[in-house]
Design a protein around this motif. Structure first.
Motif, PDB file in Angstrom:
ATOM      1  N   TRP A  74       0.805  -1.221   0.000  1.00  0.00           N
ATOM      2  CA  TRP A  74       0.000   0.000   0.000  1.00  0.00           C
ATOM      3  C   TRP A  74       0.842   1.277   0.000  1.00  0.00           C
ATOM      4  CZ3 TRP A  74      -4.556   2.063  -0.943  1.00  0.00           C
ATOM      5  CH2 TRP A  74      -4.850   3.328  -0.422  1.00  0.00           C
ATOM      6  N   ASP A  75       1.825   1.365   0.890  1.00  0.00           N
ATOM      7  CA  ASP A  75       2.595   2.602   0.981  1.00  0.00           C
ATOM      8  C   ASP A  75       3.566   2.782  -0.176  1.00  0.00           C
ATOM      9  OD1 ASP A  75       4.268   0.598   1.822  1.00  0.00           O
ATOM     10  OD2 ASP A  75       4.908   1.577   3.669  1.00  0.00           O
ATOM     11  N   MET A  93      -8.415   4.248  -2.978  1.00  0.00           N
ATOM     12  CA  MET A  93      -7.576   5.392  -2.615  1.00  0.00           C
ATOM     13  C   MET A  93      -8.392   6.676  -2.689  1.00  0.00           C
ATOM     14  SD  MET A  93      -3.823   6.557  -4.031  1.00  0.00           S
ATOM     15  CE  MET A  93      -2.963   5.287  -3.088  1.00  0.00           C
ATOM     16  N   GLN A 139      -4.223   2.146   9.397  1.00  0.00           N
ATOM     17  CA  GLN A 139      -3.295   1.659   8.374  1.00  0.00           C
ATOM     18  C   GLN A 139      -2.366   2.789   7.953  1.00  0.00           C
ATOM     19  OE1 GLN A 139      -5.084   0.050   4.834  1.00  0.00           O
ATOM     20  NE2 GLN A 139      -3.176  -0.857   4.135  1.00  0.00           N
ATOM     21  N   THR A 142      -2.449   6.205   5.015  1.00  0.00           N
ATOM     22  CA  THR A 142      -3.845   6.331   4.594  1.00  0.00           C
ATOM     23  C   THR A 142      -4.424   7.646   5.085  1.00  0.00           C
ATOM     24  OG1 THR A 142      -4.704   5.253   6.583  1.00  0.00           O
ATOM     25  CG2 THR A 142      -4.197   3.826   4.682  1.00  0.00           C
ATOM     26  N   THR A 143      -5.582   7.998   4.537  1.00  0.00           N
ATOM     27  CA  THR A 143      -6.295   9.174   5.025  1.00  0.00           C
ATOM     28  C   THR A 143      -6.685   8.999   6.485  1.00  0.00           C
ATOM     29  OG1 THR A 143      -8.375   8.250   4.196  1.00  0.00           O
ATOM     30  CG2 THR A 143      -7.216   9.796   2.754  1.00  0.00           C
ATOM     31  N   HIS A 144      -6.921   7.749   6.897  1.00  0.00           N
ATOM     32  CA  HIS A 144      -7.316   7.489   8.286  1.00  0.00           C
ATOM     33  C   HIS A 144      -6.166   7.785   9.246  1.00  0.00           C
ATOM     34  CE1 HIS A 144     -10.848   5.899   6.480  1.00  0.00           C
ATOM     35  NE2 HIS A 144     -10.142   5.001   5.820  1.00  0.00           N
ATOM     36  N   GLN A 164      -4.907  -3.068   7.221  1.00  0.00           N
ATOM     37  CA  GLN A 164      -6.035  -2.885   8.129  1.00  0.00           C
ATOM     38  C   GLN A 164      -6.341  -4.181   8.871  1.00  0.00           C
ATOM     39  OE1 GLN A 164      -7.577  -0.088   9.035  1.00  0.00           O
ATOM     40  NE2 GLN A 164      -8.742  -1.322  10.499  1.00  0.00           N
ATOM     41  N   ALA A 181     -11.287   3.243  10.017  1.00  0.00           N
ATOM     42  CA  ALA A 181     -11.154   2.852   8.615  1.00  0.00           C
ATOM     43  C   ALA A 181     -12.455   3.163   7.900  1.00  0.00           C
ATOM     44  CB  ALA A 181     -10.799   1.367   8.488  1.00  0.00           C
TER      45      ALA A 181
END
Length: 259
Positions: A74-75, A93, A139, A142-144, A164, A181
């Motif tokens: 993901w990153d 995304m 996570q 992420t935006t979270h 997640q 999330a």
């Protein structure tokens, strides 16, 4: 929005016109190879299924291009896009101003609330005051993660995970107090045997468009304007011809597109 070998990646019909000419290699569409139901799930044979996979198929078919679904942590998705190791991202995304400094996005193809989940044994909500002194799992990249760091400044710790699912596992084991999330992804966790036994929904966080953005879109390079226009046209077409609704009804009993 998210482990399988690259050889398990499936072919999709989706790509950039300039790369889709006769003899060209398939366009690589990046995704994080982790379970993120109901958007991405791997079956026993290693094939990826789920709402977002089917929507990608539909966009591909409408745009009449080919590509290869390409697993990337993901990153590493945005770096892989900008260095041309992949050509697009379709992996839940969120479209944000911060990400748009580096890449561009198609129009949104879904938008759902952001949720907080915690142990059934504890009663609290989703506000900064509710989460004061708690360990919150998110996570990484992420935006979270960005939201929690901005809004939950009095939390005991914002603990970041590569996936997640790892956050969910630690929540179930009692190693963290809550996780943030996408509401649909967390709903899938709460419907699982493990999630149903341990945890429940605490609420939805307050909106922050600067961080959470207006929805989820396909990530593309800034210079690929023709590609973006073709994706946008395909999204609009499947919304109009009923294909989007047909797929969505298989997974949800509401309109995931949002307002």
């Amino acid at each position: 929005m998210k482990k399988i070998l690259a050889t398990a990646a499936m072919a999709l019909a989706f790509g950039i016109a300039s790369l889709a000419a006769a003899g060209a290699e398939p366009v690589k569409v990046g995704f994080s190879p982790e379970a993120y139901p109901p958007f991405y799930s791997a079956d026993a044979s290693g094939n990826w299924t789920g709402w977002e996979v089917e929507i990608a198929h539909a966009i591909c078919a409408e745009a009449k291009f080919e590509c290869e679904l390409t697993p990337i942590p993901w990153d590493g998705l945005i770096p892989a896009l900008t260095t041309k190791k992949i050509d697009a991202i379709m992996n839940s995304m969120s479209i944000t101003e911060e990400r748009k400094k580096t890449i561009d996005f198609s129009d949104k193809y879904y938008n759902t609330p952001t949720a907080i989940v915690g142990p059934k044994s504890e009663k609290f909500g989703a506000t900064p005051e509710d989460l004061k002194g708690k360990i919150i799992g998110v996570q990484v990249s992420t935006t979270h993660s960005a939201y929690a760091k901005k809004h939950f400044t009095e939390a005991a710790e914002i603990k970041e995970y590569q996936t997640q699912d790892e956050a969910n596992q630690d929540l179930a084991a009692g190693r963290i107090d809550a996780t943030q999330a996408d509401s649909i992804a967390l709903d899938a966790f709460l419907k699982s045997e493990q999630g149903a036994a341990c945890c429940d929904l605490k609420g939805h966080v307050a909106e922050d468009l600067e961080i959470l953005g207006p929805g989820v879109g396909a990530g593309v390079r800034k210079e690929d304007t023709e590609f973006k226009e073709k994706i946008n046209a395909a999204i609009k077409a499947i919304r109009a011809n009923g294909k989007y609704e047909e797929i969505t009804k298989k997974y949800f009993d509401f309109d995931i597109f949002g307002s």
